[in-house]
Scaffold this motif. Sequence first.
Motif, mmCIF file in Angstrom:
data_model
loop_
_atom_site.group_PDB
_atom_site.id
_atom_site.type_symbol
_atom_site.label_atom_id
_atom_site.label_comp_id
_atom_site.label_asym_id
_atom_site.label_seq_id
_atom_site.Cartn_x
_atom_site.Cartn_y
_atom_site.Cartn_z
ATOM 1 N N ARG A 1 0.817 -1.189 0.000
ATOM 2 C CA ARG A 1 0.000 0.000 0.000
ATOM 3 C C ARG A 1 0.859 1.250 0.000
ATOM 4 O O ARG A 1 0.440 2.306 -0.460
ATOM 5 C CB ARG A 1 -0.917 0.000 1.231
ATOM 6 N N MET A 2 2.074 1.159 0.519
ATOM 7 C CA MET A 2 2.935 2.338 0.554
ATOM 8 C C MET A 2 3.773 2.470 -0.686
ATOM 9 O O MET A 2 4.058 3.555 -1.151
ATOM 10 C CB MET A 2 3.861 2.274 1.776
ATOM 11 N N LYS B 1 -1.086 4.167 6.126
ATOM 12 C CA LYS B 1 -0.701 3.474 4.901
ATOM 13 C C LYS B 1 0.129 2.210 5.155
ATOM 14 O O LYS B 1 0.217 1.349 4.288
ATOM 15 C CB LYS B 1 0.106 4.429 4.016
#
Length: 523
Positions: free
Chosen positions: A8-9, A190
């Motif tokens: 997600r990052m 995140k």
Amino acid sequence: MPADSVSRMDSNGSAGESNAPENLLGTSPGASSLRSRTESESSDKMARFVLPSMDGSPPKVLTLHEVGDVLKNIQNMELVHEIAINPEFKFEPYEPPENSLERRIKDIMHKAFWDVLRSQLNENPPCYDHAIQLLTEIKDCFPQIISQNNSRALQRINEILDIDVIKRQAEEGVLDFKAYANFVIQVMAKSCAPARDELVRQLTEIEDVVDLFKNILETMALMKLDMVNYLLDYARNDIMANSVEYEKEKFKEYLEYYKFGFPATENWLKNSCTHDANNVPSSPEQTISNAYMELMDWDESKEFPEVLSIDKERILKLGQRAKRICTCAGVISICSGVPIISQRSENRVALAKQIEIILQGTANEKELLDSIENVWLQVKTVINEYLQKESQPVMDANTEEMLKSQIMQVGKKDSPVRTLMWKRFQTYFRLALRSRAGLPPPPPGYADFKDELEAYCTALKRVIAYNHSVFGEYFMKLLTQQRFTNNEVGTSESASAASVQEQSAAAGGKTNAVATDGKVEGQ
């Protein structure tokens, strides 16, 4: 899990580093370096510890470094052993016990830190010494909750949380502490595991900046734990694949320092050797199998085998679990003499589950015996309810008394029903121990406890199989040497006896000859 958070990052980052599992085994939780209070660091080399002798040989002198290596190896071996043998093992946050001195000291120091931070921020102008220290700690935390492969995210964090820039802002009076808190929360949102999303969202609702940072640190501690457990899951297969060889190697290293034998282990194996009708001793393999069977119901008055000490608590708990299952099966077998139970499978299954729940918390024979009264009361209530439900008369006094007497006897280890059910249990486990194609069907009386029975057998079989992989060669060596020694002694004794017989025969022959000669001469 953190694997999801990494992607997600930074979509270019991978789930984890290939060498991550190795870092897990560097040191075990709670391991500490051994140091002596000396005048100089170099004097550490002169510190000595003496490992006592048990066989009359000179004691072995170990350096401090060697002692540290031994302890570290044992700690690492325990950690790897637990990971390999317990599929549900995971790291948990440590909290000191309530009302303990450690807990009081921790609470006092934490409160003092946050009180100082609040006091400094309320000064005019604000003092940011503690605030900068806090941001430094938070910055140092991020590499522990974000994969090192996610370099862009870590680089961005280092740019924003630049401590030199933050210090200049504080000196110029333009430091926006709350803005940095919001940035930290964004990064956490995140990078956290999905299970922590709601916890991170709640941080945005905290207005007080001190309370906010306090909750940020608590949440980051949970995220670090998530990452550690993720790395553990990532490495588990490799650990399990190599842990046996790892433990064997560590055990050999331990034997280099400790060569005096393990009396309890030797007695455990020696006492498991049986003899057939012709007085022929069992083979080493059969002896080891018999020894493992003894672990089902270990006599706690005897010393536990040293080499199995890591699993002692686990084995003893499994032994009590086996007794609970056996007792439950015994009670249900007795209750099956009542038609409303034996002829209604749903009634029997429901009653079996209730009995299992009542005995679930028992931890020893005394507690088991004390709980039998409650079992009887439940049996009595349930059977009468079933009878009334079918418009049948409840049990009369004689039936109740007979049933109660039989059930109460099951609480005693040497009762006939309990003894019979235990023999069936042992036979079942012996078959399970030998089987490589799954577990056999439950023995008579255990059908209603099939899941619990199989869970127990799987757990104990896993412990035995693992330990046998590590120590099996050592066991065989002990038994082979013991048998060879016994045979040697037996052969020596036989030879001595034969020699004595030959000498006696020879001496007897001479005596007879002399007597004959004398007799002849006398004639």
